[in-house]
Design a protein around this motif. Structure first.
Motif, PDB file in Angstrom:
ATOM      1  N   THR A  80      49.073  84.338   4.137  1.00 46.48           N
ATOM      2  CA  THR A  80      47.844  84.626   3.404  1.00 46.48           C
ATOM      3  C   THR A  80      47.815  83.758   2.155  1.00 46.48           C
ATOM      4  N   THR A  81      46.651  83.624   1.552  1.00 49.80           N
ATOM      5  CA  THR A  81      46.544  82.848   0.318  1.00 49.80           C
ATOM      6  C   THR A  81      47.453  83.440  -0.752  1.00 49.80           C
ATOM      7  N   LYS A  82      47.495  84.761  -0.831  1.00 49.88           N
ATOM      8  CA  LYS A  82      48.327  85.428  -1.837  1.00 49.88           C
ATOM      9  C   LYS A  82      49.808  85.114  -1.620  1.00 49.88           C
ATOM     10  N   LEU A  83      50.284  85.211  -0.386  1.00 51.98           N
ATOM     11  CA  LEU A  83      51.688  84.911  -0.099  1.00 51.98           C
ATOM     12  C   LEU A  83      51.994  83.431  -0.288  1.00 51.98           C
ATOM     13  N   ALA A  84      51.085  82.568   0.161  1.00 53.49           N
ATOM     14  CA  ALA A  84      51.299  81.126   0.004  1.00 53.49           C
ATOM     15  C   ALA A  84      51.390  80.761  -1.472  1.00 53.49           C
ATOM     16  N   THR A  85      50.501  81.306  -2.270  1.00 52.16           N
ATOM     17  CA  THR A  85      50.513  81.040  -3.713  1.00 52.16           C
ATOM     18  C   THR A  85      51.800  81.556  -4.340  1.00 52.16           C
ATOM     19  N   TYR A  86      52.212  82.737  -3.931  1.00 52.42           N
ATOM     20  CA  TYR A  86      53.469  83.307  -4.429  1.00 52.42           C
ATOM     21  C   TYR A  86      54.639  82.374  -4.110  1.00 52.42           C
ATOM     22  N   GLY A  87      54.752  81.960  -2.860  1.00 57.00           N
ATOM     23  CA  GLY A  87      55.852  81.102  -2.442  1.00 57.00           C
ATOM     24  C   GLY A  87      55.879  79.782  -3.175  1.00 57.00           C
ATOM     25  N   VAL A  88      54.716  79.196  -3.377  1.00 57.67           N
ATOM     26  CA  VAL A  88      54.623  77.906  -4.072  1.00 57.67           C
ATOM     27  C   VAL A  88      54.951  78.068  -5.555  1.00 57.67           C
ATOM     28  N   ASP A  89      54.393  79.086  -6.179  1.00 52.97           N
ATOM     29  CA  ASP A  89      54.632  79.263  -7.613  1.00 52.97           C
ATOM     30  C   ASP A  89      56.079  79.617  -7.926  1.00 52.97           C
ATOM     31  N   LYS A  90      56.786  80.227  -6.998  1.00 56.82           N
ATOM     32  CA  LYS A  90      58.201  80.546  -7.202  1.00 56.82           C
ATOM     33  C   LYS A  90      59.082  79.297  -7.200  1.00 56.82           C
ATOM     34  N   GLN A  91      58.532  78.167  -6.799  1.00 58.85           N
ATOM     35  CA  GLN A  91      59.306  76.923  -6.790  1.00 58.85           C
ATOM     36  C   GLN A  91      59.448  76.336  -8.187  1.00 58.85           C
ATOM     37  N   HIS A  92      58.531  76.668  -9.080  1.00 62.38           N
ATOM     38  CA  HIS A  92      58.536  76.088 -10.427  1.00 62.38           C
ATOM     39  C   HIS A  92      58.668  74.568 -10.332  1.00 62.38           C
ATOM     40  N   ALA A  93      57.918  74.004  -9.411  1.00 60.58           N
ATOM     41  CA  ALA A  93      57.990  72.569  -9.133  1.00 60.58           C
ATOM     42  C   ALA A  93      57.404  71.748 -10.274  1.00 60.58           C
ATOM     43  N   ASN A  94      57.920  70.562 -10.411  1.00 59.92           N
ATOM     44  CA  ASN A  94      57.378  69.593 -11.349  1.00 59.92           C
ATOM     45  C   ASN A  94      56.330  68.798 -10.573  1.00 59.92           C
ATOM     46  N   TRP A  95      55.069  69.116 -10.776  1.00 60.48           N
ATOM     47  CA  TRP A  95      53.981  68.508  -9.989  1.00 60.48           C
ATOM     48  C   TRP A  95      53.785  67.053 -10.367  1.00 60.48           C
ATOM     49  N   ASN A  96      54.144  66.649 -11.583  1.00 61.38           N
ATOM     50  CA  ASN A  96      54.108  65.223 -11.938  1.00 61.38           C
ATOM     51  C   ASN A  96      55.119  64.461 -11.080  1.00 61.38           C
ATOM     52  N   TYR A  97      56.301  65.014 -10.944  1.00 57.36           N
ATOM     53  CA  TYR A  97      57.331  64.402 -10.118  1.00 57.36           C
ATOM     54  C   TYR A  97      56.866  64.311  -8.662  1.00 57.36           C
ATOM     55  N   GLN A  98      56.240  65.363  -8.184  1.00 53.97           N
ATOM     56  CA  GLN A  98      55.727  65.363  -6.811  1.00 53.97           C
ATOM     57  C   GLN A  98      54.649  64.286  -6.642  1.00 53.97           C
ATOM     58  N   ALA A  99      53.802  64.116  -7.637  1.00 51.46           N
ATOM     59  CA  ALA A  99      52.764  63.078  -7.577  1.00 51.46           C
ATOM     60  C   ALA A  99      53.403  61.688  -7.526  1.00 51.46           C
ATOM     61  N   ALA A 100      54.455  61.496  -8.305  1.00 52.16           N
ATOM     62  CA  ALA A 100      55.150  60.202  -8.292  1.00 52.16           C
ATOM     63  C   ALA A 100      55.801  59.954  -6.930  1.00 52.16           C
ATOM     64  N   ARG A 101      56.411  60.987  -6.359  1.00 49.14           N
ATOM     65  CA  ARG A 101      57.013  60.851  -5.019  1.00 49.14           C
ATOM     66  C   ARG A 101      55.956  60.466  -3.993  1.00 49.14           C
ATOM     67  N   MET A 102      54.799  61.133  -4.055  1.00 49.35           N
ATOM     68  CA  MET A 102      53.762  60.845  -3.075  1.00 49.35           C
ATOM     69  C   MET A 102      53.190  59.443  -3.289  1.00 49.35           C
ATOM     70  N   ALA A 103      52.988  59.048  -4.537  1.00 53.04           N
ATOM     71  CA  ALA A 103      52.469  57.706  -4.823  1.00 53.04           C
ATOM     72  C   ALA A 103      53.415  56.643  -4.269  1.00 53.04           C
ATOM     73  N   LYS A 104      54.700  56.811  -4.504  1.00 55.57           N
ATOM     74  CA  LYS A 104      55.688  55.850  -3.994  1.00 55.57           C
ATOM     75  C   LYS A 104      55.694  55.833  -2.475  1.00 55.57           C
ATOM     76  N   SER A 105      55.552  56.990  -1.887  1.00 53.91           N
ATOM     77  CA  SER A 105      55.517  57.087  -0.431  1.00 53.91           C
ATOM     78  C   SER A 105      54.311  56.337   0.137  1.00 53.91           C
ATOM     79  N   TYR A 106      53.156  56.525  -0.456  1.00 55.77           N
ATOM     80  CA  TYR A 106      51.964  55.809  -0.003  1.00 55.77           C
ATOM     81  C   TYR A 106      52.146  54.301  -0.148  1.00 55.77           C
ATOM     82  N   LEU A 107      52.710  53.877  -1.275  1.00 52.67           N
ATOM     83  CA  LEU A 107      52.861  52.437  -1.504  1.00 52.67           C
ATOM     84  C   LEU A 107      53.883  51.793  -0.565  1.00 52.67           C
ATOM     85  N   ARG A 108      54.806  52.583  -0.044  1.00 54.60           N
ATOM     86  CA  ARG A 108      55.752  52.038   0.930  1.00 54.60           C
ATOM     87  C   ARG A 108      55.076  51.753   2.269  1.00 54.60           C
TER      88      ARG A 108
END
Length: 140
Positions: A80-108
């Motif tokens: 569900t949206t509620k569970l998905a949001t819960y699972g994602v927010d519990k990661q405390h991810a660095n979204w800037n870092y994730q954006a950099a990873r994805m940008a590098k991946s696209y450029l490869r």
């Protein structure tokens, strides 16, 4: 370019998580080495919350995601949206870092202009600030 929603079996296989785990020892207070301490502290979580949290973690180990992109992915997997949001927010991810990873991946895999890559990252669910950060870290 369209978003790619990946099946959990593909992500788990890519992360090398398919296989059998060694049985835990029967002694008291022994934490199996293949289980994180966080899972023991998650006793107040429901099984569904634990699964959402664990799946979000698995995806982030395998490939870069934006917050909204990862929520969408977990919803695609049936949470569900509620569970998905819960699972994602519990990661405390660095979204800037994730954006950099994805940008590098696209450029490869293909060439982009600076603005084109920012637009692509925004399409993937990153904020303008995150996308700009990611593109800069990727060298554009």
């Amino acid at each position: 370019m369209k978003k790619l929603l990946v099946s959990v079996s593909v992500a788990i296989a890519a992360a090398g998580l398919i296989g059998t785990a060694a049985p835990a020892q029967a002694a008291e207070h022994v934490t199996p080495r293949n289980v994180s301490t966080a899972s023991y502290h998650a006793a107040k979580e429901s099984v569904a919350q634990q699964n959402a949290r664990r799946m979000a973690a698995s995806y982030l180990k395998t490939m870069p995601f934006s917050r909204t992109g990862l929520i969408d992915q977990l919803e695609y997997e049936g949470f569900t949206t509620k569970l998905a949001t819960y699972g994602v927010d519990k990661q405390h991810a660095n979204w800037n870092y994730q954006a950099a990873r994805m940008a590098k991946s696209y450029l490869r895999t293909m060439p982009f202009s600076r603005q084109g890559l920012i637009d692509q990252l925004e399409y993937e669910g990153f904020t303008t600030a995150q996308a700009t950060y990611g593109v800069k870290k990727a060298g554009l």
